[in-house]
Design an enzyme around this catalytic site. Structure first.
Site, PDB file in Angstrom:
ATOM      1  N   ASP A  85     -34.399   4.926  30.477  1.00  0.00           N
ATOM      2  CA  ASP A  85     -33.413   5.314  29.469  1.00  0.00           C
ATOM      3  C   ASP A  85     -33.929   6.512  28.671  1.00  0.00           C
ATOM      4  OD1 ASP A  85     -31.569   5.386  27.255  1.00  0.00           O
ATOM      5  OD2 ASP A  85     -31.062   3.315  27.718  1.00  0.00           O
ATOM      6  N   SER A 119     -25.556   5.808  26.677  1.00  0.00           N
ATOM      7  CA  SER A 119     -25.954   4.971  27.813  1.00  0.00           C
ATOM      8  C   SER A 119     -24.802   4.175  28.401  1.00  0.00           C
ATOM      9  CB  SER A 119     -27.062   4.000  27.383  1.00  0.00           C
ATOM     10  OG  SER A 119     -28.213   4.699  26.989  1.00  0.00           O
ATOM     11  N   ASP A 142     -36.130   5.563  25.323  1.00  0.00           N
ATOM     12  CA  ASP A 142     -35.041   6.110  24.515  1.00  0.00           C
ATOM     13  C   ASP A 142     -35.253   5.833  23.030  1.00  0.00           C
ATOM     14  OD1 ASP A 142     -32.021   6.944  24.254  1.00  0.00           O
ATOM     15  OD2 ASP A 142     -32.112   4.958  23.330  1.00  0.00           O
ATOM     16  N   HIS A 151     -35.649   8.473  19.869  1.00  0.00           N
ATOM     17  CA  HIS A 151     -34.788   8.473  18.683  1.00  0.00           C
ATOM     18  C   HIS A 151     -35.609   8.451  17.396  1.00  0.00           C
ATOM     19  CE1 HIS A 151     -30.850   8.357  20.447  1.00  0.00           C
ATOM     20  NE2 HIS A 151     -31.052   7.222  21.106  1.00  0.00           N
ATOM     21  N   HIS A 164     -29.500  12.288  21.650  1.00  0.00           N
ATOM     22  CA  HIS A 164     -29.603  12.509  23.083  1.00  0.00           C
ATOM     23  C   HIS A 164     -29.478  14.000  23.385  1.00  0.00           C
ATOM     24  CE1 HIS A 164     -27.956   8.169  23.941  1.00  0.00           C
ATOM     25  NE2 HIS A 164     -29.172   8.183  23.407  1.00  0.00           N
TER      26      HIS A 164
END
Length: 516
Positions: free
Chosen positions: A62, A112, A337, A341, A472
């Protein structure tokens, strides 16, 4: 399985690499030349495997874009005392590579839910929507049933295969959920998340959809986090006695799973996970945290212990392999992921290293003649490698200076930005490491990072655009493939193309027709 060096251990061992030793490294031109020739011969020797696949394993890192892979490759090599640049991660050895376009039907830079839906259903849809076509409206229950589209997990079960989901996030999170659930809102993870319109319209939360997965004889294995979404507000969490579950419908879904048959097992600790006989054919629900599982760098401190992503992958393969008709397994390294972030490159790279280890284990446990392994990402992030650091410079450290930047090197060997301050090789385009959300220097500008500060596991890389959470990225991501039909991954493809290769490799349509 090889032992991964923790991020903290890496930084302690290599965070103070001598700049003299870095700049003194000499490359042998003959070696580069001969290795290139050998690579060409190896590429020529690769044969297309056109026979059907018995099994398919889809690995999703991810947020693991190409920049993350590059940085993790260097990090992984440096964790073993190597310069890092020549290192190769397990999936980078796969013979077939392509690029995947990650946009959704309503977003240039995606999430996602929409991207994973493309990979497991064969169609693109809106961001925030799980395994529904573009006809569905985000957060609207009405009409969502008509927009349902079968997932590769559902189709595999109808064809008689076993199906498993492994993740380091909550099992109800967007990526794993897309395999078994359908929802117009990725956040409807438990009953309390549903809107009044959703409740009135008969929409069902994602945790309940996992337990009630009706395709074939139900899902066979699900390992990850998210325990609170399966326990009621009256249920005390088995690992954290001061916490309780979050469901208000009175249904303990974990207990429901375990009560289905003697073969159904619910586990929440590493000891219970380790005790499962891999040859038993047990159907296992593993919920190892109330929310997401620990980052790899923090896993060792977990109170009840947690299996690694490689541990869960190995157990899943062993259990699912008992089905002679084959299996479909999705494995997600989901917290890559989350670390991005947070603007925390150290944990992102450590989790990517653990993800690569899981791929290595899977490739060693399976046969490329009958198992298609696909490794990819759902979307990218804004991580960048900047400056002109010398080869072998610690990837999580300060950028070193080279003669290409200035007539004279600074005395300490570190590069300087336009504000005359040092900077790290890795940075983010946006995020909490910006001046607005981070610390400011006395001059109102950015803090000048030190070697000691950037060596901290919790260090947040500096960011240009202020944002409480790094976003993202909309760039393409890579696809790495090995096994039957892997040769079809070539060039630049739409993300939903991945489903069609997997579905075709397993010949699911033909198998489903035979079952009818």
């Amino acid at each position: 399985m090889q032992k991964l060096l923790s991020c903290a251990g890496f930084l302690a061992a290599f965070g103070n690499v001598s700049l003299t030793s870095v700049s003194a490294q000499v490359s042998d031109p003959d070696t580069y030349f001969s290795e290139a020739r050998e690579a060409i011969e190896a590429r020529k020797a690769v044969k297309r495997i056109t026979r059907p696949a018995r099994n398919v394993i889809l690995f999703v890192g991810d947020g693991m874009d190409v920049t993350t892979v590059t940085a993790a490759r260097i990090f992984d090599g440096q964790s073993r005392g190597e310069p890092g640049e020549e290192n190769i991660l397990s999936f980078e050895r796969f013979p077939h590579v392509a690029l995947s376009k990650t946009y959704t039907t309503n977003a240039q830079t995606s999430d996602s839910a929409g991207t994973m839906t493309a990979m497991v259903t064969g169609v693109k849809t809106k961001s925030g929507v799980i395994s529904l076509t573009d006809a569905a409206e985000f957060n609207v229950c009405e009409g969502s049933e008509a927009a349902r589209i079968s997932t590769v997990g559902e189709r595999a079960k109808l064809a008689g295969l076993s199906v498993g989901v492994v993740t380091t996030t909550r099992l109800t999170h967007a990526t794993p959920a897309a395999v078994f659930a359908h929802s117009p809102n990725r956040n409807w993870e438990r009953d309390t998340n549903l809107t009044e319109e959703a409740l009135a319209g008969g929409c069902v939360d994602i945790a309940r959809q996992l337990i009630e997965f009706s395709s074939g004889n139900g899902i066979d294995l699900a390992l990850g986090g998210g325990r609170s979404n399966f326990l009621t507000i009256e249920d005390v969490d088995p690992e954290y006695p001061t916490q309780k579950g979050g469901r208000r419908d009175g249904r303990n879904l974990a207990a429901e799973w375990a009560s289905r048959s003697p073969m159904h097992r619910y586990v929440w600790s590493k000891a219970a996970f380790d005790a499962i006989d891999p040859q038993s054919g047990a159907k296992v629900l593993g919920l190892f945290e109330p929310s997401h599982m620990q980052y790899e760098a923090d896993r060792g401190a977990d109170k009840a212990g947690e299996p690694s992503l490689a541990d869960m992958t190995a157990k899943a393969i062993e259990l699912l392999s008992g089905n002679r008709d084959g299996y479909f397994l999705m494995v997600e390294g989901g917290r890559i992921d989350h670390a991005h972030h947070a603007g925390n490159a150290a944990r992102a790279l450590t989790d990517t290293q653990a993800f690569a280890e899981a791929v290595r284990v899977a490739s060693e446990m399976t046969n490329e003649k009958d198992t298609l392994i696909v490794v990819t990402a759902d979307h990218g992030h804004t991580l960048s490698l900047q400056g002109y650091p010398a080869k072998g410079t610690p990837i999580l450290g300060l950028a070193t200076a080279t003669y290409g930047e200035a007539d004279e090197l600074p005395e300490d060997g570190f590069a300087r930005a336009g504000d005359k301050k040092r900077y790290t090789t890795l940075n983010y385009a946006n995020g909490p490491g910006s001046i607005l959300y981070g610390e400011k220097a006395e001059d109102g500008g950015r803090i000048e990072p030190t070697s000691e500060a950037v060596a901290d596991l919790n260090y947040r890389q500096q960011a240009a655009i202020p944002s409480p959470s790094e976003t993202h990225g909309g760039q393409d991501v890579a696809i790495y493939a090995l096994g039957p039909h892997a040769y079809l991954f070539d060039g630049v493809v739409e993300q939903n193309y991945i489903f069609h290769v997997m579905d075709g490799a397993l010949r699911l349509e033909r198998k489903i027709d035979k079952k009818r």
